[in-house]
Enzyme design. Sequence first.
Site, PDB file in Angstrom:
ATOM      1  CG  HIS A   1      -2.166  -0.879   0.985  1.00 42.94           C
ATOM      2  ND1 HIS A   1      -3.274  -0.464   0.293  1.00 42.94           N
ATOM      3  CD2 HIS A   1      -2.395  -2.159   1.342  1.00 42.94           C
ATOM      4  CE1 HIS A   1      -4.162  -1.446   0.263  1.00 42.94           C
ATOM      5  NE2 HIS A   1      -3.648  -2.488   0.882  1.00 42.94           N
TER       6      HIS A   1
ATOM      7  N   GLY B   1      -7.853 -12.933  -8.642  1.00 46.09           N
ATOM      8  CA  GLY B   1      -8.465 -12.404  -7.420  1.00 46.09           C
ATOM      9  C   GLY B   1      -7.756 -12.875  -6.168  1.00 46.09           C
TER      10      GLY B   1
ATOM     11  N   GLY C   1      -4.698 -11.844  -5.153  1.00 47.97           N
ATOM     12  CA  GLY C   1      -3.644 -10.921  -4.733  1.00 47.97           C
ATOM     13  C   GLY C   1      -2.334 -11.166  -5.455  1.00 47.97           C
TER      14      GLY C   1
ATOM     15  CB  SER D   1      -0.702  -8.794  -9.885  1.00 41.61           C
ATOM     16  OG  SER D   1      -1.010  -7.447  -9.673  1.00 41.61           O
ATOM     17  CB  SER D   2      -4.737 -12.609 -12.491  1.00 42.66           C
ATOM     18  OG  SER D   2      -5.928 -12.055 -11.987  1.00 42.66           O
ATOM     19  CB  SER D   3      -5.945  -7.240 -12.660  1.00 44.36           C
ATOM     20  OG  SER D   3      -5.121  -6.772 -11.619  1.00 44.36           O
TER      21      SER D   3
ATOM     22  CD  GLU E   1      -5.700  -3.454 -12.413  1.00 41.22           C
ATOM     23  OE1 GLU E   1      -6.026  -4.047 -11.399  1.00 41.22           O
ATOM     24  OE2 GLU E   1      -4.687  -3.770 -13.080  1.00 41.22           O
TER      25      GLU E   1
ATOM     26  CG  ASP F   1      -0.009  -4.836  -8.594  1.00 39.16           C
ATOM     27  OD1 ASP F   1       0.788  -4.899  -7.638  1.00 39.16           O
ATOM     28  OD2 ASP F   1      -1.242  -4.788  -8.466  1.00 39.16           O
TER      29      ASP F   1
HETATM   30  P1  ADP Z   1      -5.744 -10.031  -8.892  1.00 39.57           P
HETATM   31  O1  ADP Z   1      -5.112  -9.013  -9.764  1.00 39.57           O
HETATM   32  O2  ADP Z   1      -5.180 -10.056  -7.525  1.00 39.57           O
HETATM   33  O3  ADP Z   1      -5.740 -11.405  -9.499  1.00 39.57           O
HETATM   34  P2  ADP Z   1      -8.100  -8.503  -9.502  1.00 39.57           P
HETATM   35  O4  ADP Z   1      -9.452  -8.477  -8.905  1.00 39.57           O
HETATM   36  O5  ADP Z   1      -7.329  -7.249  -9.590  1.00 39.57           O
HETATM   37  O6  ADP Z   1      -7.268  -9.622  -8.703  1.00 39.57           O
HETATM   38  O7  ADP Z   1      -8.193  -9.098 -10.965  1.00 39.57           O
HETATM   39  C1  ADP Z   1      -8.870 -10.315 -11.206  1.00 39.57           C
HETATM   40  C2  ADP Z   1      -9.746 -10.180 -12.446  1.00 39.57           C
HETATM   41  O8  ADP Z   1      -8.916 -10.219 -13.621  1.00 39.57           O
HETATM   42  C3  ADP Z   1     -10.699 -11.341 -12.639  1.00 39.57           C
HETATM   43  O9  ADP Z   1     -11.907 -11.128 -11.918  1.00 39.57           O
HETATM   44  C4  ADP Z   1     -10.938 -11.322 -14.137  1.00 39.57           C
HETATM   45  O10 ADP Z   1     -11.881 -10.329 -14.466  1.00 39.57           O
HETATM   46  C5  ADP Z   1      -9.584 -10.884 -14.669  1.00 39.57           C
HETATM   47  N1  ADP Z   1      -8.774 -12.048 -15.061  1.00 39.57           N
HETATM   48  C6  ADP Z   1      -7.732 -12.586 -14.407  1.00 39.57           C
HETATM   49  N2  ADP Z   1      -7.202 -13.642 -15.061  1.00 39.57           N
HETATM   50  C7  ADP Z   1      -7.949 -13.775 -16.184  1.00 39.57           C
HETATM   51  C8  ADP Z   1      -7.922 -14.675 -17.299  1.00 39.57           C
HETATM   52  N3  ADP Z   1      -7.027 -15.670 -17.409  1.00 39.57           N
HETATM   53  N4  ADP Z   1      -8.856 -14.498 -18.262  1.00 39.57           N
HETATM   54  C9  ADP Z   1      -9.751 -13.503 -18.188  1.00 39.57           C
HETATM   55  N5  ADP Z   1      -9.832 -12.634 -17.176  1.00 39.57           N
HETATM   56  C10 ADP Z   1      -8.951 -12.756 -16.185  1.00 39.57           C
HETATM   57 MG    MG Z   2      -5.278  -6.916  -9.490  1.00 42.75          MG
END
Ligand code: ADP
Ligand code: MG
Length: 380
Positions: free
Chosen positions: A31, A121, A123, A125-127, A159, A171
């Site tokens: 943070h 989701g 933590g 950072s898939s986003s 984002e 991230d």
């Molecule tokens: P984090 O970044 O910690 O994983 P976020 O809530 O910031 O959590 O992002 C998760 C979102 O990213 C998911 O709800 C989805 O909308 C999107 N996402 C992640 N991975 C994929 C994927 N492989 N295909 C499509 N959307 C994805």
């Molecule tokens: Mg994220």
Amino acid sequence: MTDAMTGSTRPPATSVRRWQVPGRVNLIGEHLDYNGGPSVPFAIDRFVTLKARRRDDDAVNVWSTLPGTTSAERASFTTGVTSGEVSGWAAYVAGTVWSLREAGHDVPGVDLVLESDLPSGAGLSSSAALTVGTACALEDLAGLGLDRTAVALLAQRAENDYVGAPTGVMDQLAVAHGRAGHAVRTDPSTSPPGVEVVPFAVAESGLVVLVVDTGVHHAHAGGGYADRRRESEQAAAELGLDHLAKAGPDAVLRLEDETLKARTRHVITETARVRAAVRALGDGEWKQLGTILTASHESLRDDYAVSCAELDVTVEAALEAGALGARMTGGGFGGSVIALVPRDRLDAVTALVRERFEALGWERPAAFPVVPADGARLTD
Ligand code: ADP
Ligand code: MG
């Protein structure tokens, strides 16, 4: 001939480019990015893979088998996609197209196929993997010549301003700049943000970074993360600063409100912990690093108030079973814990965390070691 990727009978316009894009864990400096302070994340060996092919029209087609599901979903829009037009998972891709275009870049139509072994989701950072990956793929197909920091900033804008998640840039920088065997020290107080890779010889030292995904999944768009961001901005404003990370040691005394005092205390102490952690990393002082990680967790739990019962139980169990240190990583309110664990304690740590979860009637958490990996890279 039918095209296996799109189902279209049209021959491919160009070859398929394949990108491997990691998630990240943040070692220390939580943070802080949006507060103008440093962090030390590293890219991990869990990836989103993007196959990208340029089209000769303005269509953007995206296929993804969402993590945790088996059926592929498709989203389609155009390179002229507007704010608010696309929602859900595809907004991360649409937002990146939008962000590139807003910055004045010519974006080609594209077919994109996503696969992932990176929990979403959690933590990790898939986003950012999704937005940085899309930006890298488009940058490459269009030959824009952008450097990695520019890509990370465009991904952050997607984002922030398209999806509506008010994240900092840590991230995206970690995902864009990661290097195997290294962590990425980021400094958002300069323009462009500073990035420095620092050796993180964890495996050579008989240690493992264990990730425990508590299974409690957060959403950053709205909720506690945005509240913390607002509180930080308010504290900075009351102190007459543009960013809270600039607060001096007397800042807490100068504030009235107990909540703002606590948030400020976290930012000040966490910034000092980043400095201490970088020194410990450089000196191979792993015990010291562990102590710093645990102190960071306590500060996030007590002063910044972004932890939750599942994260706290995981940290406590990991320490009890022999971890050198453990902390929540990422935005909090669920998500994952990282623990610095001597290799011979790995099974014991995983077992005790799972035992505690079972005793509390919580679902069995996923636990897996990670290593510092390369950032987004073209694999063929
Ligand atoms: P984090 O970044 O910690 O994983 P976020 O809530 O910031 O959590 O992002 C998760 C979102 O990213 C998911 O709800 C989805 O909308 C999107 N996402 C992640 N991975 C994929 C994927 N492989 N295909 C499509 N959307 C994805
Ligand atoms: Mg994220």
